[in-house]
Design a protein around this motif. Structure first.
Motif, PDB file in Angstrom:
ATOM      1  N   ALA A  38       6.564   7.083  10.123  1.00 22.87           N
ATOM      2  CA  ALA A  38       7.624   7.203   9.117  1.00 22.87           C
ATOM      3  C   ALA A  38       7.784   5.892   8.351  1.00 22.87           C
ATOM      4  O   ALA A  38       7.925   5.883   7.124  1.00 22.87           O
ATOM      5  CB  ALA A  38       8.934   7.609   9.767  1.00 22.87           C
ATOM      6  N   LEU A  39       7.743   4.776   9.070  1.00 24.29           N
ATOM      7  CA  LEU A  39       7.848   3.467   8.430  1.00 24.29           C
ATOM      8  C   LEU A  39       6.630   3.203   7.557  1.00 24.29           C
ATOM      9  O   LEU A  39       6.749   2.676   6.445  1.00 24.29           O
ATOM     10  CB  LEU A  39       8.023   2.360   9.472  1.00 24.29           C
ATOM     11  N   LEU A  40       5.459   3.578   8.027  1.00 23.13           N
ATOM     12  CA  LEU A  40       4.235   3.422   7.254  1.00 23.13           C
ATOM     13  C   LEU A  40       4.350   4.179   5.931  1.00 23.13           C
ATOM     14  O   LEU A  40       4.049   3.640   4.868  1.00 23.13           O
ATOM     15  CB  LEU A  40       3.031   3.915   8.052  1.00 23.13           C
ATOM     16  N   SER A  41       4.817   5.392   5.998  1.00 26.25           N
ATOM     17  CA  SER A  41       4.996   6.205   4.799  1.00 26.25           C
ATOM     18  C   SER A  41       6.042   5.600   3.868  1.00 26.25           C
ATOM     19  O   SER A  41       5.868   5.573   2.643  1.00 26.25           O
ATOM     20  CB  SER A  41       5.407   7.623   5.192  1.00 26.25           C
ATOM     21  N   GLU A  42       7.107   5.083   4.436  1.00 27.09           N
ATOM     22  CA  GLU A  42       8.161   4.466   3.636  1.00 27.09           C
ATOM     23  C   GLU A  42       7.655   3.206   2.920  1.00 27.09           C
ATOM     24  O   GLU A  42       7.953   2.987   1.744  1.00 27.09           O
ATOM     25  CB  GLU A  42       9.351   4.118   4.528  1.00 27.09           C
ATOM     26  N   LEU A  43       6.886   2.386   3.620  1.00 22.45           N
ATOM     27  CA  LEU A  43       6.331   1.178   3.010  1.00 22.45           C
ATOM     28  C   LEU A  43       5.361   1.519   1.884  1.00 22.45           C
ATOM     29  O   LEU A  43       5.383   0.902   0.820  1.00 22.45           O
ATOM     30  CB  LEU A  43       5.630   0.321   4.064  1.00 22.45           C
ATOM     31  N   ARG A  44       4.526   2.507   2.128  1.00 29.07           N
ATOM     32  CA  ARG A  44       3.574   2.949   1.105  1.00 29.07           C
ATOM     33  C   ARG A  44       4.323   3.468  -0.119  1.00 29.07           C
ATOM     34  O   ARG A  44       3.970   3.170  -1.259  1.00 29.07           O
ATOM     35  CB  ARG A  44       2.656   4.025   1.681  1.00 29.07           C
ATOM     36  N   GLY A  45       5.373   4.234   0.119  1.00 28.03           N
ATOM     37  CA  GLY A  45       6.180   4.759  -0.976  1.00 28.03           C
ATOM     38  C   GLY A  45       6.888   3.667  -1.753  1.00 28.03           C
ATOM     39  O   GLY A  45       6.991   3.720  -2.982  1.00 28.03           O
ATOM     40  N   ALA A  46       7.389   2.662  -1.047  1.00 24.59           N
ATOM     41  CA  ALA A  46       8.071   1.549  -1.704  1.00 24.59           C
ATOM     42  C   ALA A  46       7.095   0.764  -2.587  1.00 24.59           C
ATOM     43  O   ALA A  46       7.444   0.360  -3.707  1.00 24.59           O
ATOM     44  CB  ALA A  46       8.711   0.631  -0.667  1.00 24.59           C
ATOM     45  N   PHE A  47       5.882   0.556  -2.071  1.00 22.66           N
ATOM     46  CA  PHE A  47       4.856  -0.116  -2.863  1.00 22.66           C
ATOM     47  C   PHE A  47       4.580   0.672  -4.134  1.00 22.66           C
ATOM     48  O   PHE A  47       4.581   0.131  -5.234  1.00 22.66           O
ATOM     49  CB  PHE A  47       3.571  -0.264  -2.036  1.00 22.66           C
ATOM     50  N   ARG A  48       4.373   1.959  -3.991  1.00 19.54           N
ATOM     51  CA  ARG A  48       4.045   2.820  -5.124  1.00 19.54           C
ATOM     52  C   ARG A  48       5.176   2.831  -6.154  1.00 19.54           C
ATOM     53  O   ARG A  48       4.952   2.730  -7.359  1.00 19.54           O
ATOM     54  CB  ARG A  48       3.757   4.232  -4.620  1.00 19.54           C
ATOM     55  N   GLU A  49       6.401   2.942  -5.682  1.00 13.48           N
ATOM     56  CA  GLU A  49       7.556   2.977  -6.576  1.00 13.48           C
ATOM     57  C   GLU A  49       7.704   1.661  -7.340  1.00 13.48           C
ATOM     58  O   GLU A  49       7.943   1.660  -8.558  1.00 13.48           O
ATOM     59  CB  GLU A  49       8.825   3.263  -5.777  1.00 13.48           C
TER      60      GLU A  49
END
Length: 103
Positions: A21-32
């Motif tokens: 979940a944290l991995l996905s959140e970090l990836r999403g934050a980078f993308r955003e």
């Protein structure tokens, strides 16, 4: 253009550990963050705004060890506001990032 994600993935994995979940959140934050700064570049009409957005992209890329993005950001830093080559490169990077699924 192929998104080279080995160092990027290693950086995210080191930060998130075994927490998907944290991995996905970090990836999403980078993308955003990346998408927001690219949008600012598209809307920049002066040297100052262009330079700030390009430098933020370079800082984001460096933080996540996204070497290809560092090169693209430096190209934007060196370019004039609205440079179509710099914008196409960054847009292509983001599009490829969106196509790549995490391991």
């Amino acid at each position: 253009m192929a998104f080279e994600n080995a160092a990027f993935t290693a950086t995210l994995t080191a930060a998130a550990g075994d927490d998907p979940a944290l991995l996905s959140e970090l990836r999403g934050a980078f993308r955003e963050s990346l998408a927001q700064q690219i949008d600012l570049l598209h809307r920049s009409r002066c040297d100052g705004n262009w330079l700030v957005a390009a430098q933020r992209i370079k800082g984001l890329a460096a933080s996540f060890h996204a070497d290809e993005l560092i090169v693209l950001a430096q190209s934007a830093i060196d370019a004039a506001p609205g440079d179509p080559v710099a914008l196409r490169g960054l847009d292509g990077f983001l599009a490829e990032f969106d196509r790549v699924t995490p391991d």
